[in-house]
Scaffold this motif. Structure first.
Motif, PDB file in Angstrom:
ATOM      1  N   ASP A 160       0.802  -1.014   0.024  1.00  0.00           N
ATOM      2  CA  ASP A 160       0.021   0.100  -0.060  1.00  0.00           C
ATOM      3  C   ASP A 160       0.713   1.479  -0.011  1.00  0.00           C
ATOM      4  O   ASP A 160       0.573   2.096  -0.733  1.00  0.00           O
ATOM      5  CB  ASP A 160      -1.187  -0.050   1.138  1.00  0.00           C
ATOM      6  N   SER A 182       0.726   4.247  -2.787  1.00  0.00           N
ATOM      7  CA  SER A 182       0.403   5.532  -2.082  1.00  0.00           C
ATOM      8  C   SER A 182       1.440   6.635  -2.954  1.00  0.00           C
ATOM      9  O   SER A 182       1.207   7.480  -3.288  1.00  0.00           O
ATOM     10  CB  SER A 182       0.523   5.594  -0.881  1.00  0.00           C
ATOM     11  N   ARG A 183       2.838   6.061  -2.801  1.00  0.00           N
ATOM     12  CA  ARG A 183       3.860   7.031  -3.500  1.00  0.00           C
ATOM     13  C   ARG A 183       3.513   7.106  -4.796  1.00  0.00           C
ATOM     14  O   ARG A 183       3.821   8.056  -5.459  1.00  0.00           O
ATOM     15  CB  ARG A 183       5.173   6.453  -3.031  1.00  0.00           C
ATOM     16  N   LYS A 235       0.707   9.668  -5.614  1.00  0.00           N
ATOM     17  CA  LYS A 235       1.188  11.082  -5.453  1.00  0.00           C
ATOM     18  C   LYS A 235       2.023  11.494  -6.774  1.00  0.00           C
ATOM     19  O   LYS A 235       2.004  12.723  -6.797  1.00  0.00           O
ATOM     20  CB  LYS A 235       2.226  11.125  -4.166  1.00  0.00           C
TER      21      LYS A 235
END
Length: 737
Positions: A623, A627-628, A631
């Motif tokens: 996860d 998420s990175r 972004k």
């Protein structure tokens, strides 16, 4: 208390001080816990019930703790001096010399050398009179007050014993149940809620309302009519009463009643006991709802049972029992049952132990406190008083300008919310705070923060926040709007279906804040031609949808449509009438079919989403890696363009259809527009409860994750159903019940 330290203080005065100390501290505890539970309004009733149980038990043991724990003396703030007579002001009733003077013989008047009677020295004479008066009071009024307290406690205790004896007699005469449908269903429920305590079940011909009674030998007493009740109604009644047994509610209620017996002069103690009983009932309601009981059906069962109470008072439940549907608590319970935003999580063992330890330490620390007076200060010290917030007042007028007499008025402070349920018969089902007077005036308690005022009657409604309150103090109600609609499945009418119109008027909708404001809910039902009408609805944006429900799946919305309601106007809306009906079924493997009692939750078919341009290595990563990637991706031009396409897709092409899988594992989805859909369904076993992040839930034993496609439809609508291939229910590895 300092009075017990006076030399020569009588035993009755010391006992009175102990009782007064316990009563005052008990009142402080009840008041503090009232504030605490008000701040905990978003927590579950089970948590608030434990807080009230700790408070009442703490009030019960206060006298013992005050004598057992070390004393901590605190000085009171200086009091205002109010002297009526200089001689009395000079007396110090705490002085040892005053008590010693009480035993001395009366001193004769001393005449001045010049023979002037006015020059007689009054000190000894006055001191002796005051000392004798003090001792008379110390030996009589404390005993009188103790006697009044004792008689009141005996009266309250006798009332409780008589109630317990009456219920015991009724239980002795009741017909026990050990076999038959009721016993079998009760056994299933005991296993479902993991109740291992031996519980007796009995029938009483004179009883009108189910109740639970007994601490160590619990018994569930049912009316004789329970033998003819439908299975679902009987299941909800037994679930509610057995939840009382599993939670040991009779023990907490009995302990609270003993505390009220000792603290009978304190109205806060009785208020706390009523709150304890109310939270206890709502906690058991939550147990019933967590066991997959539809809220609307459960509320209807409560109303049916409450209507049976229109009978002589001898059939009503006594305070020593836990009855299912007390009329005084029914309105608030039904509103809580129908509010799907309420917190219904059970209290965990870790939290309960922590609250018990914290409550015991708090009560013990408070019991150690003793107050003593400080020297008085002159009244001039207290000339400056803080100004209080002004009272909220307004005059409410109907749309025609006449005073709105008897209009419903609700004040919602910031951080709270209210749901107003209006039926087609124009009857309010929300919690009414107050009503306007004959001249249309309404008053509310002062509020320092933001708030929202809701006003409505048969002519119209108004919702205003603090900043929207008119400076003239005159509020004009806006006329109700009307909604007229047609429900179609293809080109055929959707007859006898439940319709819901709802809207939200938020007070504080900042990101990260919980919802605060008012919600309007109005229901109707379609006729044989699929038509429906909602005779009154507040002006503004709203949503209209068909409601679907199943015996175990709960209730959800389908075929929703946004509308804008105008004052005094009728808005027309058509639900459905596009797309094609889809029919299918679920194939259940033998390993799951052999499990007894499992059911499908509400299923969902959603448009297949746009594929994210995520690398395969990231899709199978953690996860944190995803998420990175998100972004970084959304910071690029390609990511921003994809996000814009995704938002457009959500507004124009995303469709979501809830549906119910019936007892033979078949389902029907009405008016599905062309496209590819992902079906998600869960089979759950209520016999196994698993802990989750936000509480506990029935264990998922199987899932359906499949797709189907509705092809383009000539003309956009057809009555020919699309029969899709069966979906397979995939078993999951689960714990043994």
């Amino acid at each position: 208390m300092i009075v017990t330290d006076f030399p020569g203080t009588s035993l009755s005065l010391k006992l009175l001080v102990v009782c007064g100390d316990a009563l005052i501290k008990g009142a402080v505890i009840m008041f503090a816990v009232g504030l605490i539970t008000t701040a905990m309004r978003k927590t579950s009733p089970a948590t608030r019930h434990l807080v009230w149980a700790i408070a009442l038990c703490g009030a019960l043991v206060l006298p013992i703790l005050s004598a057992a724990v070390p004393t901590l003396r605190l000085s009171l703030p200086p009091r205002i001096t109010a002297v009526a007579h200089p001689t009395l002001a000079a007396l110090d009733l705490r002085s040892p010399s005053l008590h010693a003077a009480a035993a001395a013989p009366e001193i004769a008047p001393v005449v001045a050398a010049h023979g002037d009677p006015a020059a007689v020295a009054p000190t000894a004479k006055t001191g002796s009179l005051a000392a004798r008066t003090w001792h008379r009071m110390a030996h009589h009024w404390p005993l009188l007050l103790l006697s009044i307290w004792g008689l009141g406690a005996v009266a309250v205790g006798l009332a409780g014993l008589i109630g317990h004896w009456s219920v015991a007699r009724r239980l002795a005469r009741a017909q026990s149940i050990s076999t038959g449908p009721i016993a079998l269903l009760a056994g299933e429920i005991c296993r479902e809620i993991k109740l291992r305590r031996p519980t007796r079940f009995a029938l009483d011909a004179n009883l009108r309302i189910p109740l639970a009674h007994g601490i160590f030998r619990p018994c569930v007493l049912l009316p004789i009519a329970a033998e003819s009740w439908p299975r679902e109604k009987l299941r909800t009644v037994l679930l509610h009463e057995l939840a009382h047994v599993a939670r040991w509610d009779c023990a907490t209620l009995f302990g609270g009643l003993i505390a009220c017996t000792l603290h009978w002069p304190d109205p806060l103690a009785w208020w706390g006991w009523r709150r304890l009983r109310s939270e206890c009932e709502r906690a058991c309601d939550d147990v019933v709802l967590r066991c997959a009981t539809p809220p609307a059906d459960y509320a209807e069962n409560l109303l049916t049972i409450a209507r049976s109470l229109h009978s002589p008072s001898r059939s009503l439940p006594l305070p020593a029992t836990l009855a299912m549907a007390r009329p005084s608590e029914l309105k608030g319970r039904i509103a809580a049952i129908l509010d799907d935003r309420r917190n219904r999580r059970p209290i965990s063992v870790r939290l309960a132990v922590g609250m018990l330890i914290g409550g015991a330490l708090a009560v013990a620390s408070f019991a150690a406190l003793h107050l003593q007076a400080s020297p008085p200060l002159p009244r001039s010290h207290f000339n400056n008083k803080p100004t209080a917030a002004p009272e909220i007042t307004a005059k409410v007028l109907n749309p025609d300008g006449s005073p709105a007499a008897g209009a419903n008025a609700i004040l919602i402070p910031a951080g709270q919310n209210a749901t107003i349920y209006l039926t087609t018969s124009n009857q309010a089902q929300g919690d009414i705070t107050t009503r306007t007077q004959a001249d249309g005036r309404v008053n509310f308690e002062p509020q320092r923060g933001n708030y929202q005022i809701v006003l409505y009657d048969d002519s119209g409604s108004a919702v205003l926040s603090r900043s929207q309150m008119p400076k003239t103090g005159v509020i004009h109600l806006t006329k109700w709007g009307h909604i007229q609609g047609l429900l179609l499945f293809g080109t055929k009418p959707g007859a006898n279906k439940k319709i819901l119109a709802y809207s939200d008027v938020p007070l504080d909708s900042k990101p990260g804040n919980s919802y605060s404001g008012v919600s309007w809910w109005v229901t109707a039902r379609t006729d044989s031609s699929g038509r429906f009408r909602i005779s009154r609805f507040p002006a503004g944006k709203a949503s209209v949808q068909m409601r679907i429900s199943g015996p175990m799946a709960g209730e959800s919305g389908a075929l929703g449509c946004p509308v804008t309601v105008l004052p005094g106007k009728t808005v027309k809306v058509t639900l459905g009438g596009v797309g094609q009906t889809v029919e299918g079924r679920i194939t259940v493997p033998q390993s799951l079919a052999a499990i007894h009692g499992w059911y499908f939750e509400m299923a969902d078919a959603e448009t297949k989403p746009l594929p994210w341009p995520m690398p395969a290595s990231i899709k199978h990563g953690s996860d944190a890696q995803k998420s990175r990637w998100f972004k970084k991706f959304f910071a690029t031009a390609a990511g921003k363009a994809f996000f814009a396409r995704y938002q457009l897709w959500r507004r124009t092409q995303l469709h979501d259809y809830f549906f119910v899988i019936n007892a033979v594992n078949a389902f029907t989805i009405h008016d599905v527009v062309p496209g590819t859909y992902i079906v998600t369904a869960y089979a759950v076993n209520p016999a196994v409860t698993v802990r989750q992040k936000f509480g506990s839930a029935d264990q998922v034993i199987g899932t359906v994750d499949a797709t189907f496609t509705v092809p383009p439809i000539p003309g956009g609508v057809t009555d020919v159903p699309l029969k899709i291939p069966p979906f397979k229910l995939v078993p999951l590895k689960v714990a043994k019940p």
